[in-house]
Design an enzyme around this catalytic site. Structure first.
Site, PDB file in Angstrom:
ATOM      1  N   GLY A   4      96.254 -34.121 -35.863  1.00 28.14           N
ATOM      2  CA  GLY A   4      94.951 -34.229 -36.512  1.00 28.14           C
ATOM      3  C   GLY A   4      95.086 -34.812 -37.900  1.00 28.14           C
ATOM      4  N   GLY A  33      94.463 -34.085 -45.647  1.00 27.78           N
ATOM      5  CA  GLY A  33      95.774 -33.826 -45.078  1.00 27.78           C
ATOM      6  C   GLY A  33      95.910 -34.256 -43.636  1.00 27.78           C
ATOM      7  N   ASP A  42      81.691 -25.961 -45.388  1.00 32.54           N
ATOM      8  CA  ASP A  42      81.891 -27.125 -44.520  1.00 32.54           C
ATOM      9  C   ASP A  42      81.720 -26.709 -43.058  1.00 32.54           C
ATOM     10  OD1 ASP A  42      82.392 -29.723 -43.773  1.00 32.54           O
ATOM     11  OD2 ASP A  42      84.564 -29.604 -44.065  1.00 32.54           O
TER      12      ASP A  42
END
Length: 196
Positions: free
Chosen positions: A20, A25, A147
């Site tokens: 991912g 990051g 988020d």
């Protein structure tokens, strides 16, 4: 360790493939050598500012302190001696995001196919309640996620649910660490969280 993947300095990890990538990051599958288990290792992207580095460190600390069955557990933090490379190991969740589950469900309805147990309204509501439990726990501990979106909720192979990506979380009433970053920058991909 495979070609083209980062190495860890302190944590006993063997980094494997990338699984991912986000705005701050990259997440790799890794093996925690001392315990013989698979983990996810999130590494701060190269060239990030000190503000991003501090935010990344705060994400690891906040997530580690939120010990709840529906919040992904953190297993260790690594900071290189010069402080420029930062990463942390967490539980590797095998499964799909809530976003993927919802898209599959919509496709089943669109194709007028039978809705199985995994995509049923009852199962989706159970997932939602687990997410609400995790967020109530975080709020009780004085933390806002900030988020919340289907892509940040993971559904494991055995219907375990995890709230992921605490990268822009902050203490309730705390200052926004991006006030000094400048104007809002639009993400290249519409599903990515915006800065600012």
């Amino acid at each position: 360790q495979t070609m083209g993947t980062p190495r860890t300095e302190l944590l006993p990890l063997r980094i494997q493939e990338e699984i991912g990538r986000g705005g701050m990051g990259t997440v790799y599958r890794a093996e925690q050598l001392d315990l013989g288990r698979s983990v996810a290792f999130k590494l701060l992207l190269d060239g990030q500012s000190n503000v991003f580095r501090e935010r990344f460190m705060r994400e690891a600390r906040i997530t580690a302190q939120l010990d709840h069955p529906n919040i992904v557990p953190v297993h260790g933090l690594e900071v290189s001696p010069d402080g420029r490379s930062v990463g942390y190991a967490m539980k590797l969740v095998e499964g799909k995001t809530l976003r993927e589950l919802l898209r599959e469900t919509i496709a089943l309805y669109d194709e007028k196919r039978a809705i199985d147990q995994a995509h049923s309204l009852t199962t989706r509501l159970e997932h939602f309640l687990k997410i609400c439990d995790a967020l109530a726990f975080a709020h009780d501990r004085g933390v806002l996620h900030r988020d919340l979106k289907p892509a940040n909720f993971m559904i494991g192979q055995f219907n375990e649910v995890y709230v992921m990506d605490w990268g822009i979380a902050r203490p309730i009433g705390g200052a926004d660490d991006f006030a000094d970053v400048g104007p809002v920058r639009m993400a290249a991909e519409p599903d990515l969280t915006q800065e600012g």
